[in-house]
Scaffold this active site. Structure first.
Site, PDB file in Angstrom:
ATOM      1  N   LYS A 173       0.857  -1.181   0.000  1.00 16.80           N
ATOM      2  CA  LYS A 173       0.000   0.000   0.000  1.00 16.80           C
ATOM      3  C   LYS A 173       0.891   1.229   0.000  1.00 16.80           C
ATOM      4  O   LYS A 173       1.665   1.458   0.930  1.00 16.80           O
ATOM      5  CB  LYS A 173      -0.909  -0.005   1.227  1.00 16.80           C
ATOM      6  CG  LYS A 173      -1.783   1.226   1.303  1.00 16.80           C
ATOM      7  CD  LYS A 173      -2.783   1.149   2.421  1.00 16.80           C
ATOM      8  CE  LYS A 173      -3.565   2.446   2.524  1.00 16.80           C
ATOM      9  NZ  LYS A 173      -4.525   2.417   3.637  1.00 16.80           N
ATOM     10  N   LYS A 210      -2.033  -1.461  -3.961  1.00 20.51           N
ATOM     11  CA  LYS A 210      -2.911  -0.295  -3.922  1.00 20.51           C
ATOM     12  C   LYS A 210      -2.088   0.971  -3.959  1.00 20.51           C
ATOM     13  O   LYS A 210      -1.135   1.066  -3.198  1.00 20.51           O
ATOM     14  CB  LYS A 210      -3.730  -0.360  -2.635  1.00 20.51           C
ATOM     15  CG  LYS A 210      -4.582   0.851  -2.385  1.00 20.51           C
ATOM     16  CD  LYS A 210      -5.231   0.750  -1.048  1.00 20.51           C
ATOM     17  CE  LYS A 210      -5.911   2.073  -0.763  1.00 20.51           C
ATOM     18  NZ  LYS A 210      -6.385   2.193   0.569  1.00 20.51           N
TER      19      LYS A 210
HETATM   20  C1  PBG Z   1      -7.192   3.282   5.177  1.00 19.16           C
HETATM   21  C2  PBG Z   1      -7.634   3.221   3.764  1.00 19.16           C
HETATM   22  C3  PBG Z   1      -7.490   4.218   2.804  1.00 19.16           C
HETATM   23  C4  PBG Z   1      -8.053   3.722   1.636  1.00 19.16           C
HETATM   24  C5  PBG Z   1      -8.529   2.454   1.917  1.00 19.16           C
HETATM   25  N1  PBG Z   1      -8.232   2.153   3.235  1.00 19.16           N
HETATM   26  C6  PBG Z   1      -6.994   5.606   2.894  1.00 19.16           C
HETATM   27  C7  PBG Z   1      -5.639   5.951   3.291  1.00 19.16           C
HETATM   28  O1  PBG Z   1      -4.753   5.130   3.489  1.00 19.16           O
HETATM   29  O2  PBG Z   1      -5.456   7.153   3.439  1.00 19.16           O
HETATM   30  C8  PBG Z   1      -8.101   4.481   0.338  1.00 19.16           C
HETATM   31  C9  PBG Z   1      -9.050   3.989  -0.657  1.00 19.16           C
HETATM   32  C10 PBG Z   1      -9.297   4.916  -1.784  1.00 19.16           C
HETATM   33  O3  PBG Z   1      -8.644   5.957  -1.987  1.00 19.16           O
HETATM   34  O4  PBG Z   1     -10.208   4.592  -2.548  1.00 19.16           O
HETATM   35  N2  PBG Z   1      -8.204   2.908   6.038  1.00 19.16           N
END
Ligand code: PBG
Length: 328
Positions: free
Chosen positions: A195, A248
């Protein structure tokens, strides 16, 4: 064989030929729809930077999930907007928290839809960071203790699968043993393994009201410049017990998706995130692109790069198109 004997255009000359040699076929079976649940009754309010995506109270969410199930989409991933936030994000592990309440209702009303929960703290903490904040940084090991609580409360409320997105070191192992010690050996873990610290999460942070009050997430999310590190992260998550690994965002990281799929023979998910969705919607609204066609092309490219599963705000839209009888 070379030109003029070989002519690549020959196999492109009719739709039936093209169908026969198509290498990648997007399917409704590949999709997971992210949904945002909020307190209240009869609430359905659109997120301004994500047209077509809503904050929904539990009653509305249940109806939406029935629709999603009826479209043939295998699962949803739930994000919660709590009634109130505090430094420890207590709503995220409370038996009466927003996610736990939604889970119990969904499990009572709907049997045949996979309910996945996002495991993190940023939507629940007043400071907006993904764990316990101490002197401006997130304390890794203190966060692991709370993650354990959060996961168990989701399992007790009926989650079918959990998806840790916090990026703490060691979280998958801690979550696996917490689940196993309470008799939840059959709940799989979909780990957000690679991520990245991405600006593409902008609209989500509006949707989940989860932007950090101070600082950023670079101390725990990955640097967009790295891909060897993504392989190491994924390897660790698999060792710790992940059943599905994830990359991601998706679009700027298709090379990472491809690399992880080559490296590990394990189900791979990709998250087509909020900013990727918002860009398409914005351009389509301006009449600059054909939104439907671009959406299908994007999802196909994510699958072609190696993803088995795609989390996407376009899941319903794509399922609708894929379910049309004349869709080739
Ligand atoms: C964290 C989380 C995020 C997303 C999914 N889970 C945001 C982040 O890390 O700031 C982002 C998903 C998206 O942008 O569609 N709980």
């Amino acid at each position: 064989m070379a030109f003029p004997v070989e002519r690549m255009r020959r196999m492109r000359s009719s739709e039936n030929l093209r169908r026969l040699v198509r290498e990648t076929q997007l399917s409704v079976n590949d999709l997971i729809m992210p949904l945002f649940v909020c307190p209240g009754k009869n609430v359905k309010s659109e997120i301004s930077s994500m047209p077509g995506i809503y904050h929904m109270s539990v009653d509305v969410l249940v109806e939406e999930c029935k629709l999603i199930r009826d479209m043939g989409i295998p699962g949803i991933i739930l994000f919660g907007l709590p009634e109130s936030k505090d430094p420890m994000g207590t709503d995220s592990y409370s038996a009466t928290g927003i996610i736990q309440t939604a889970l119990r209702e969904l499990k009572r009303e709907i049997k045949d839809l996979l309910i996945i929960t996002d495991i993190c703290f940023c939507e629940y903490t007043s400071h907006g960071h993904c764990g316990v904040l101490e002197q401006g940084t997130v304390n890794n090991d203190a966060t692991l203790n709370l993650l354990e609580k959060q996961v168990l409360s989701h399992a007790e409320a009926g989650a079918d699968m959990v998806a840790p997105s916090d990026m703490m070191d060691g979280r998958v192992g801690v979550i696996r043993s917490a689940l196993d010690s309470r008799g939840y050996q059959n709940i799989p873990i979909m780990a957000y393994s690679a991520k990245y610290s991405s600006a593409f999460y902008g609209p989500f942070r509006e949707a989940a009201d989860s932007a950090p009050q101070e600082g950023d997430r670079k101390g725990y999310q990955m640097d967009p410049s790295n891909s060897d590190e993504a392989v190491r992260e994924t390897h660790l998550d698999i060792e710790e017990g992940a059943d599905i690994v994830m990359v991601k965002p998706a679009l700027s990281y298709l090379d990472v998706i491809h690399r992880i799929k080559q490296e590990f023979k394990i189900p791979l998910a990709a998250y087509n995130v909020s900013g990727e969705y918002a860009m398409i919607k914005a351009a389509a609204r301006n009449g600059w692109i054909d939104g439907e066609k671009v959406t299908m092309e994007v999802l196909t490219s994510i699958k072609r790069s190696g993803a088995d599963i795609i989390l996407t705000y376009s899941a319903k839209e794509a399922a609708h198109i894929l379910n049309q009888k004349d869709y080739k």
